[in-house]
Design an enzyme around this catalytic site. Structure first.
Site, PDB file in Angstrom:
ATOM      1  N   ALA A  65       0.865  -1.176   0.000  1.00 36.04           N
ATOM      2  CA  ALA A  65       0.000   0.000   0.000  1.00 36.04           C
ATOM      3  C   ALA A  65       0.902   1.227   0.000  1.00 36.04           C
ATOM      4  CB  ALA A  65      -0.887  -0.022   1.231  1.00 36.04           C
ATOM      5  N   GLY A  83       0.391  -4.978   0.915  1.00 34.41           N
ATOM      6  CA  GLY A  83      -0.785  -4.979   0.044  1.00 34.41           C
ATOM      7  C   GLY A  83      -0.512  -5.631  -1.304  1.00 34.41           C
ATOM      8  N   GLU A 141      -0.874  -9.226  -0.711  1.00 35.49           N
ATOM      9  CA  GLU A 141      -2.311  -9.464  -0.497  1.00 35.49           C
ATOM     10  C   GLU A 141      -3.068  -9.466  -1.830  1.00 35.49           C
ATOM     11  OE1 GLU A 141      -2.283  -6.279   2.380  1.00 35.49           O
ATOM     12  OE2 GLU A 141      -3.094  -7.621   3.901  1.00 35.49           O
ATOM     13  N   GLU A 181       4.224  -5.152   7.215  1.00 34.35           N
ATOM     14  CA  GLU A 181       3.445  -4.078   7.854  1.00 34.35           C
ATOM     15  C   GLU A 181       3.911  -3.763   9.266  1.00 34.35           C
ATOM     16  OE1 GLU A 181       2.158  -6.519   6.073  1.00 34.35           O
ATOM     17  OE2 GLU A 181       0.579  -5.766   4.751  1.00 34.35           O
TER      18      GLU A 181
END
Ligand code: DAK
Length: 260
Positions: A66, A111, A114, A134
């Site tokens: 992200a 992300g 993911e 993260e």
């Protein structure tokens, strides 16, 4: 449709979405997540795109996570909305009635991993590095990583990756069942294209229904899931493609499927 952060292409029945922010290692910002959801919607016609490849632009990253610059100033409410954008886009991918393939050509972090985990088949280049870092930023995975990673590699491996934030290389990722195959960088897209074309040559409704059976059945009791399989199998008997597939076999010719 035009996109600012994606390249969306179609060749025959195979679609490709390339996350296109190479200067930021294809990090997922709100714009990417919104465009991704839009692109996936566009591709949901089962007979148009029968297999979809996701990859990252440039030669360094699939997606490095992200977008940290966008997340840094967020408060809890904005973080919740941002997380929701990811969950929506990734759930759309999972529900897409065609096979999805992650071509992991470099970093697949946070992300980015993911996103790959929301695809059906994961292939990696030798250069790939995968991880859920993260915790380095003092947050948890936010786009489903804590759940999808566990389902793929098991609880303790997932905890190891999430707690340490360590990256694993492609070989290790294959060893732990995170990716299916590892290949030279130049072989990755041709391989994914070949797999996609093979899947696209099968009965599209059978692929769509098989995907749904695996996805939905995974969280159901075995008896109920098997019942669902039997019903789906029976329903497919009323399709043009089922008649075509069996007739083609008996007539010793290749089938022509229409998704009907
Ligand atoms: N976001 C934004 N920019 C990124 C980025 C990222 N995730 N990753 C890399 N970049 C940018 C760098 O800032 C740099 O930009 P410039 O400085 O050139 O402008 C450019 O990409 C090249 O990166 P580096 O210069 O750092 O390249 P290196 O080869 O030195 O290092 C690296 C590559 C991948 C090891 C490093 O860039 C790195 O560690 N990147 C961050 C990886 C990471 O931590 N990813 C996970 C992000 S966190 C949630 C919602 C979502 C999430 C969590 C919670 N809630 C709402 C609850 C998800 C979180 C994540 O995904």
């Amino acid at each position: 449709m035009t996109y600012e952060t994606l390249i969306v292409e179609r060749s025959g029945h195979v679609g490709t979405i390339t996350i296109n922010r190479p200067k930021a290692l294809n990090a997922l910002n709100s714009m990417v997540l919104k465009e991704l959801a839009r692109a996936i919607h566009e591709l949901t016609d089962v007979d148009a795109v029968r297999a979809l490849i996701l990859t990252g632009a440039g030669d360094r990253a699939f997606v490095a996570g992200a977008d940290i610059a966008e997340m840094a100033p967020m408060g809890p409410w904005q973080a919740r909305e941002f997380s929701e954008l990811g969950h929506v886009a990734f759930a759309l991918l999972e529900d897409l009635p065609c096979a999805t393939i992650a071509a992991i050509n470099g970093f697949a972090l946070g992300g980015g991993l993911e996103l790959a985990l929301s695809c059906d088949l994961l292939y990696a280049s030798e250069k790939a590095k995968l991880g859920q870092p993260e915790v380095n930023l003092a947050v948890t995975p936010g786009f489903g990583g804590s759940q999808r990673l566990v389902r793929l590699v098991g609880k303790t491996r997932a905890k190891e990756l999430i707690f340490t934030g360590d990256f694993v290389d492609a070989q290790k990722a294959k060893e732990i069942g995170l990716v299916l195959e590892v290949m030279k960088p130049e072989e990755l897209m041709p391989h994914c294209q070949k797999v996609a074309e093979k899947i696209a040559s099968k009965g599209p409704l059978a692929i769509a229904k098989s995907k749904r059976l695996v996805e939905r059945g995974y969280d159901m009791p075995l008896r109920a899931a098997n019942r669902q399989e039997a019903e789906t199998f029976a329903l497919l008997f009323d399709t043009h493609d089922r008649r075509e597939g069996m007739a083609a076999f008996l007539e010793k010719r290749p089938p022509v499927y229409t998704g009907k």
